[in-house]
Design a protein around this motif. Structure first.
Motif, PDB file in Angstrom:
ATOM      1  N   GLY A 154     -12.333 -15.677   3.934  1.00  0.00           N
ATOM      2  CA  GLY A 154     -10.974 -15.548   3.413  1.00  0.00           C
ATOM      3  C   GLY A 154     -10.959 -15.181   1.945  1.00  0.00           C
ATOM      4  N   GLN A 155     -11.847 -15.789   1.176  1.00  0.00           N
ATOM      5  CA  GLN A 155     -11.950 -15.471  -0.253  1.00  0.00           C
ATOM      6  C   GLN A 155     -12.439 -14.038  -0.446  1.00  0.00           C
ATOM      7  N   TYR A 156     -13.364 -13.616   0.392  1.00  0.00           N
ATOM      8  CA  TYR A 156     -13.908 -12.256   0.357  1.00  0.00           C
ATOM      9  C   TYR A 156     -12.777 -11.241   0.566  1.00  0.00           C
ATOM     10  N   ILE A 157     -11.858 -11.594   1.457  1.00  0.00           N
ATOM     11  CA  ILE A 157     -10.735 -10.698   1.753  1.00  0.00           C
ATOM     12  C   ILE A 157      -9.695 -10.734   0.636  1.00  0.00           C
ATOM     13  N   VAL A 158      -9.365 -11.912   0.141  1.00  0.00           N
ATOM     14  CA  VAL A 158      -8.330 -12.050  -0.891  1.00  0.00           C
ATOM     15  C   VAL A 158      -8.689 -11.272  -2.155  1.00  0.00           C
ATOM     16  N   LYS A 159      -9.955 -11.183  -2.481  1.00  0.00           N
ATOM     17  CA  LYS A 159     -10.339 -10.452  -3.694  1.00  0.00           C
ATOM     18  C   LYS A 159      -9.974  -8.973  -3.592  1.00  0.00           C
ATOM     19  N   ASN A 160      -9.658  -8.514  -2.401  1.00  0.00           N
ATOM     20  CA  ASN A 160      -9.254  -7.118  -2.233  1.00  0.00           C
ATOM     21  C   ASN A 160      -7.919  -6.809  -2.900  1.00  0.00           C
ATOM     22  N   ILE A 161      -7.183  -7.850  -3.289  1.00  0.00           N
ATOM     23  CA  ILE A 161      -5.951  -7.635  -4.050  1.00  0.00           C
ATOM     24  C   ILE A 161      -6.270  -6.891  -5.345  1.00  0.00           C
ATOM     25  N   ILE A 162      -7.401  -7.200  -5.942  1.00  0.00           N
ATOM     26  CA  ILE A 162      -7.820  -6.514  -7.169  1.00  0.00           C
ATOM     27  C   ILE A 162      -8.071  -5.038  -6.876  1.00  0.00           C
ATOM     28  N   ILE A 163      -8.721  -4.765  -5.765  1.00  0.00           N
ATOM     29  CA  ILE A 163      -9.007  -3.378  -5.391  1.00  0.00           C
ATOM     30  C   ILE A 163      -7.703  -2.628  -5.118  1.00  0.00           C
ATOM     31  N   ILE A 164      -6.735  -3.280  -4.480  1.00  0.00           N
ATOM     32  CA  ILE A 164      -5.431  -2.652  -4.248  1.00  0.00           C
ATOM     33  C   ILE A 164      -4.781  -2.294  -5.578  1.00  0.00           C
ATOM     34  N   SER A 165      -4.866  -3.186  -6.556  1.00  0.00           N
ATOM     35  CA  SER A 165      -4.288  -2.919  -7.877  1.00  0.00           C
ATOM     36  C   SER A 165      -4.925  -1.692  -8.525  1.00  0.00           C
ATOM     37  N   VAL A 166      -6.230  -1.575  -8.421  1.00  0.00           N
ATOM     38  CA  VAL A 166      -6.937  -0.418  -8.985  1.00  0.00           C
ATOM     39  C   VAL A 166      -6.507   0.857  -8.265  1.00  0.00           C
ATOM     40  N   ILE A 167      -6.433   0.815  -6.948  1.00  0.00           N
ATOM     41  CA  ILE A 167      -6.038   2.000  -6.172  1.00  0.00           C
ATOM     42  C   ILE A 167      -4.628   2.436  -6.557  1.00  0.00           C
ATOM     43  N   ILE A 168      -3.695   1.482  -6.621  1.00  0.00           N
ATOM     44  CA  ILE A 168      -2.315   1.826  -6.984  1.00  0.00           C
ATOM     45  C   ILE A 168      -2.258   2.394  -8.401  1.00  0.00           C
ATOM     46  N   SER A 169      -2.986   1.802  -9.315  1.00  0.00           N
ATOM     47  CA  SER A 169      -3.030   2.303 -10.689  1.00  0.00           C
ATOM     48  C   SER A 169      -3.536   3.742 -10.727  1.00  0.00           C
ATOM     49  N   LEU A 170      -4.584   4.020  -9.980  1.00  0.00           N
ATOM     50  CA  LEU A 170      -5.135   5.375  -9.941  1.00  0.00           C
ATOM     51  C   LEU A 170      -4.185   6.348  -9.237  1.00  0.00           C
ATOM     52  N   LEU A 171      -3.506   5.885  -8.203  1.00  0.00           N
ATOM     53  CA  LEU A 171      -2.536   6.752  -7.521  1.00  0.00           C
ATOM     54  C   LEU A 171      -1.377   7.116  -8.447  1.00  0.00           C
ATOM     55  N   VAL A 172      -0.902   6.152  -9.207  1.00  0.00           N
ATOM     56  CA  VAL A 172       0.170   6.423 -10.160  1.00  0.00           C
ATOM     57  C   VAL A 172      -0.291   7.460 -11.179  1.00  0.00           C
ATOM     58  N   ARG A 173      -1.515   7.305 -11.659  1.00  0.00           N
ATOM     59  CA  ARG A 173      -2.055   8.262 -12.637  1.00  0.00           C
ATOM     60  C   ARG A 173      -2.171   9.663 -12.026  1.00  0.00           C
ATOM     61  N   THR A 174      -2.697   9.758 -10.795  1.00  0.00           N
ATOM     62  CA  THR A 174      -2.844  11.083 -10.183  1.00  0.00           C
ATOM     63  C   THR A 174      -1.482  11.702  -9.892  1.00  0.00           C
ATOM     64  N   TYR A 175      -0.506  10.873  -9.518  1.00  0.00           N
ATOM     65  CA  TYR A 175       0.848  11.383  -9.273  1.00  0.00           C
ATOM     66  C   TYR A 175       1.450  11.913 -10.567  1.00  0.00           C
ATOM     67  N   LYS A 176       1.356  11.129 -11.642  1.00  0.00           N
ATOM     68  CA  LYS A 176       1.899  11.566 -12.933  1.00  0.00           C
ATOM     69  C   LYS A 176       1.201  12.828 -13.417  1.00  0.00           C
ATOM     70  N   SER A 177      -0.110  12.891 -13.200  1.00  0.00           N
ATOM     71  CA  SER A 177      -0.874  14.065 -13.616  1.00  0.00           C
ATOM     72  C   SER A 177      -0.419  15.299 -12.840  1.00  0.00           C
ATOM     73  N   SER A 178      -0.199  15.150 -11.544  1.00  0.00           N
ATOM     74  CA  SER A 178       0.247  16.295 -10.744  1.00  0.00           C
ATOM     75  C   SER A 178       1.666  16.711 -11.137  1.00  0.00           C
ATOM     76  N   GLN A 179       2.523  15.748 -11.506  1.00  0.00           N
ATOM     77  CA  GLN A 179       3.869  16.066 -11.968  1.00  0.00           C
ATOM     78  C   GLN A 179       3.821  16.828 -13.290  1.00  0.00           C
ATOM     79  N   ASN A 180       2.945  16.411 -14.201  1.00  0.00           N
ATOM     80  CA  ASN A 180       2.800  17.102 -15.485  1.00  0.00           C
ATOM     81  C   ASN A 180       2.309  18.524 -15.283  1.00  0.00           C
ATOM     82  N   GLN A 181       1.389  18.727 -14.341  1.00  0.00           N
ATOM     83  CA  GLN A 181       0.898  20.077 -14.068  1.00  0.00           C
ATOM     84  C   GLN A 181       2.001  20.954 -13.493  1.00  0.00           C
TER      85      GLN A 181
END
Length: 155
Positions: A120-147
């Motif tokens: 369960g702890q192994y799975i819960v730590k994936n919240i951190i990975i979700i945060s990183v993925i969302i952060s990177l998706l926001v950056r790629t979206y903003k970058s594509s909008q700027n282009q």
């Protein structure tokens, strides 16, 4: 500063470091799954995939597909190729890792709802990975909008 260090500093900004780090984790975990009994998540992955696909895929085949999926995500993130697509696949994958909480609560909780097992702890730590993925998706979206804005303004 030398030309090499300038190029390296441009290439290794905080977003690229996050993407490369995430890619290394995906690549590592994916490669482990290609070899029987090396991944500590092998059994839970097989059992979860079996339930998700209504036992229509053999456990060995499902683990190979998962290994391929994770390895591809890792490589794409590391080499910065089709990064937005890789991030969407990673978000889908990491979201599915929470499935054992619902289908195997006896494996993820000692006492419902707060006392987690090691799995369960192994799975819960994936919240951190979700945060990183969302952060990177926001950056790629903003970058594509700027282009898009830059491209449209040149006409």
């Amino acid at each position: 500063m030398t030309k090499t260090s300038i190029l390296l500093s441009r290439r290794l900004n905080r977003n690229n470091i996050m993407a490369i780090s995430l890619g290394i984790v995906y690549l590592w975990f994916g490669l482990l799954k290609f070899y029987p009994h090396l991944s500590p998540a092998e059994d839970i992955a097989k059992d979860t995939i079996s339930i998700l696909f209504l036992e229509t895929i053999s456990s060995n085949w499902s683990l190979t597909l998962l290994a391929f999926w994770e390895t591809c995500i890792g490589l794409l993130l590391i080499i910065n190729y089709y990064q937005q697509l890789a991030l969407f696949f990673a978000l889908a994958h990491i979201s599915l890792t929470f499935t054992p909480f619902f289908v195997f609560p006896e494996l993820t909780f000692n006492d419902l709802p707060f006392s987690l097992t090691l799995l369960g702890q192994y799975i819960v730590k994936n919240i951190i990975i979700i945060s990183v993925i969302i952060s990177l998706l926001v950056r790629t979206y903003k970058s594509s909008q700027n282009q898009t804005i830059t491209t449209n303004s040149t006409y």
